[in-house]
Design an enzyme around this catalytic site. Structure first.
Site, short mmCIF file in Angstrom:
data_model
loop_
_atom_site.label_atom_id
_atom_site.label_comp_id
_atom_site.label_asym_id
_atom_site.label_seq_id
_atom_site.Cartn_x
_atom_site.Cartn_y
_atom_site.Cartn_z
N GLU A 1 37.81 44.10 33.51
CA GLU A 1 38.39 43.34 32.41
C GLU A 1 37.25 43.12 31.41
O GLU A 1 36.19 42.62 31.80
CB GLU A 1 38.92 41.99 32.91
CG GLU A 1 39.54 41.23 31.76
CD GLU A 1 40.09 39.85 32.11
OE1 GLU A 1 40.07 39.47 33.29
OE2 GLU A 1 40.53 39.17 31.16
N ARG B 1 33.56 42.39 48.62
CA ARG B 1 32.70 42.40 47.43
C ARG B 1 31.24 42.24 47.82
O ARG B 1 30.92 41.80 48.93
CB ARG B 1 33.13 41.30 46.46
CG ARG B 1 32.97 39.89 47.01
CD ARG B 1 33.28 38.83 45.94
NE ARG B 1 34.42 39.19 45.13
CZ ARG B 1 34.39 39.29 43.78
NH1 ARG B 1 33.30 39.07 43.11
NH2 ARG B 1 35.47 39.59 43.12
N LYS C 1 31.60 35.46 36.46
CA LYS C 1 31.45 35.66 35.02
C LYS C 1 31.33 34.33 34.29
O LYS C 1 30.61 34.22 33.31
CB LYS C 1 32.64 36.44 34.47
CG LYS C 1 32.53 37.93 34.72
CD LYS C 1 33.66 38.65 34.03
CE LYS C 1 33.80 40.07 34.55
NZ LYS C 1 35.18 40.56 34.40
#
Ligand code: ATP
Ligand code: MG
Length: 556
Positions: free
Chosen positions: A36, A262, A272
């Protein structure tokens, strides 16, 4: 917290793909990396990039770069550009296969109308809070909305008017009509579309409604012909919804979703939101600050794409949640640079040395090899003269036991040049040594004594008259705690106050004055360094320390 410091490389997805190719389920595989564009990529993304592009490469398939750009409020062109640059820097190419979820907005809209017509979607007018209350909990089933059984025609009319921009932000949403009692909360009539009067970085002001990520992602996979849709484990709960859309829409293909764990890296934050905070609160100097775990940051610092790829291979791909110690990444950087970084002499904290018996106007050159184990990397000439600089640490007036560097009365070797003996010191008014005097042994040219006597210590030096002035930035870990955001703690309390030390009076061997920014050097006995890509000037370089020669942290 468990830390894997020597993980074994393994990758369960390779086995799945091998099977799919062997059984003829797929002739070729298609993967994608779907960021994204709402921030810069970090080292965790590198794991996903190496995985998706790496599998495609290994099995002769292809990997798409797709921007999952469904939220214009947080997305920017700057991020799109940086992401492309970072993926290329890591060594991967998407060729003609650059996609944007937003390029599918018209098709997604048509599919939303299709669901409405099938009685599988409705326009909701409850507020966000009410939707949450009606949703129930993990233990209690949800409650059906009073708008859930609207006639198809009314839903279509309202949805078209949402598209036309007739309603303000948040006034209505479109929801899938699945099952308000489903044990998986994601199936309790998830929101498909929301109203947002915000222009979009890629498609401009064409839309007043935007699809939710879940409604865009799997369908984009299907449109692009993705075979293996690989994502991190937090999407495991979304998989039934991913499947529901593919099963209930006339999509052109049926990709399969696979989840992996992850990357969690110690001494770093990777959310983020936190990375944004570090940048926007001025805690670091931008997204490419060399202390940041962003790909732009580690790139500017001097990490190589080869080292990052080796790291991603070494940590492997599994489904178990694990932490990787930052030292594993640093070791990959060292291993890569040790092989190929040319050596150079640099004095970071200079102390003047005068060789009293060396002629005032004389200078001579010594040949220094660029890499002791790789003669093919050649050599360069370094200039020796009467006045030199050595490292302050390499001199001790009252040496501790076992100190074999420069001390009054004893001999030490100057790398590549001569053996010298310290004969005295000059001090300032506070009693600090500001200059050291020596005598050299003219018969030791090249560094060995003519009579074969043993000299234990060798130190590096640069000629005062020939040295190049430089600024050196010594970077260290940004956090003092291995897990700065554990348990919701304020990660900022663990910021390392000494994460950068700037040395403005460094002296480098002359050949470094015009060093090209892409060359990483090993400053002998100091670590690996590269010129800063933004602040370095010809003749006045700024060098960033990439990594130390040895891991100092695990010994603290
Ligand atoms: P957010 O969803 O909070 O914006 P994100 O880190 O998931 O952040 P995306 O742009 O959605 O950001 O990530 C793109 C891809 O990278 C996704 O497939 C995601 O699963 C993967 N990814 C993100 N963080 C990691 C990580 N730490 N380790 C491995 N893969 C990751
Ligand atoms: Mg994400």
């Amino acid at each position: 917290m468990t830390t894997e410091s020597t993980p074994v490389s393994s990758n369960f997805l390779r086995a799945i793909i091998e099977d799919d190719l062997a059984s003829g389920k797929h002739e070729t595989i298609v993967t994608r990396f779907p960021p994204e564009p709402n921030g810069y990529l970090h080292i965790g993304h590198a794991k996903s990039i190496c995985l998706n592009f790496g599998l495609a490469k290994q099995f002769g398939g292809r990997c798409h770069l797709r921007f999952d750009d469904t939220n214009p409020a947080k997305e920017e062109l700057e991020y799109i550009e940086s992401i492309k640059e970072n993926v290329r820097w890591l060594g991967f190419e998407w060729g003609d296969h650059l996609y944007y979820a937003s390029d599918n907005f018209e098709q997604l809209y048509q599919w939303a109308e299709y669901l409405i017509q099938q009685g599988k979607a409705y326009v909701e007018e409850l507020s966000v809070d009410e939707i949450r209350q009606y949703r129930g909990t993990l233990t209690d089933p949800g409650k059906e909305s009073p708008f859930r059984n609207r006639p198809v025609e009314e839903n279509l009319d309202l949805f078209r008017r949402m598209r036309a921009g007739e309603f303000p932000d948040g006034a209505k949403v479109l929801r899938a009509r699945i099952d308000m009692a489903a044990p998986n909360m994601n199936l309790r009539d998830p929101v498909l579309y929301r109203i947002l009067h915000t222009p979009h970085p890629h498609v401009g002001d064409a839309w007043r409604i935007y699809p939710m990520y879940d409604f865009a992602h799997g369908q984009s996979d299907a449109i692009e012909g993705i075979t293996h849709s690989i994502c991190t484990l937090e999407f495991e709960d979304h998989k039934p919804l991913y499947e529901w859309f593919l099963d209930n829409l006339p999509v052109p293909g049926h990709p399969r979703q696979y989840e992996f764990a992850r990357l969690n890296l110690t001494y770093a934050v990777m959310s983020k939101r936190k990375l944004h905070e570090l940048v926007h609160q001025g805690i670091v100097n931008g997204w490419d600050d060399p202390r940041m775990p962003t790909l732009s940051g580690i790139r500017r610092r001097g990490y190589t794409p080869e080292a990052v790829r080796a790291f991603c291979e070494r940590i492997g791909v599994g489904r178990g949640d694990s932490w990787i110690d930052l030292s594993v990444l640093e070791e990959c950087v060292r291993e890569d640079l040790n092989e190929r970084a040319p050596r150079a002499l640099a004095v970071l904290r200079p102390l003047k040395v005068v060789i009293d018996n060396y002629p005032v106007d004389q200078a001579e050159e010594f040949e220094a090899s660029n890499h002791p184990q790789q003669p093919e990397m050649g050599s360069r000439m370094i200039t020796f003269s009467r006045e030199l600089y050595i490292e302050q640490d390499d001199f001790a007036e009252n040496p501790p036991k076992g100190f074999f560097r420069m001390t009054p009365g004893s001999e030490v070797r100057l790398r590549y040049a001569y053996i010298v003996r310290c004969t005295g010191v000059v001090k300032d008014e506070y009693g600090s040594v500001i200059e050291v005097h020596c005598e050299y042994d003219p018969a030791s040219r090249g560094g060995s004594a003519a009579d074969g006597r043993k000299i234990k210590g060798t130190i590096h030096w640069v000629s005062a008259a020939h040295a190049c002035d430089a600024e050196i930035r010594l970077f260290d870990r940004l956090f003092t705690d291995p897990n700065p955001d554990r348990g919701g703690a304020d990660y900022k309390q663990f910021l390392n106050p000494d994460s950068v030390e700037i040395l403005t009076t460094a002296k480098l061997e002359a050949s470094l004055a015009l060093a090209d920014a892409e060359t990483r050097f090993q400053f002998e006995r100091q670590g690996y360094f590269r010129p800063d890509t933004q602040d370095s000037l010809p003749g006045r370089p700024v060098f960033n320390r990439i990594v130390t020669l040895k891991d100092a942290w695990n010994k603290k």
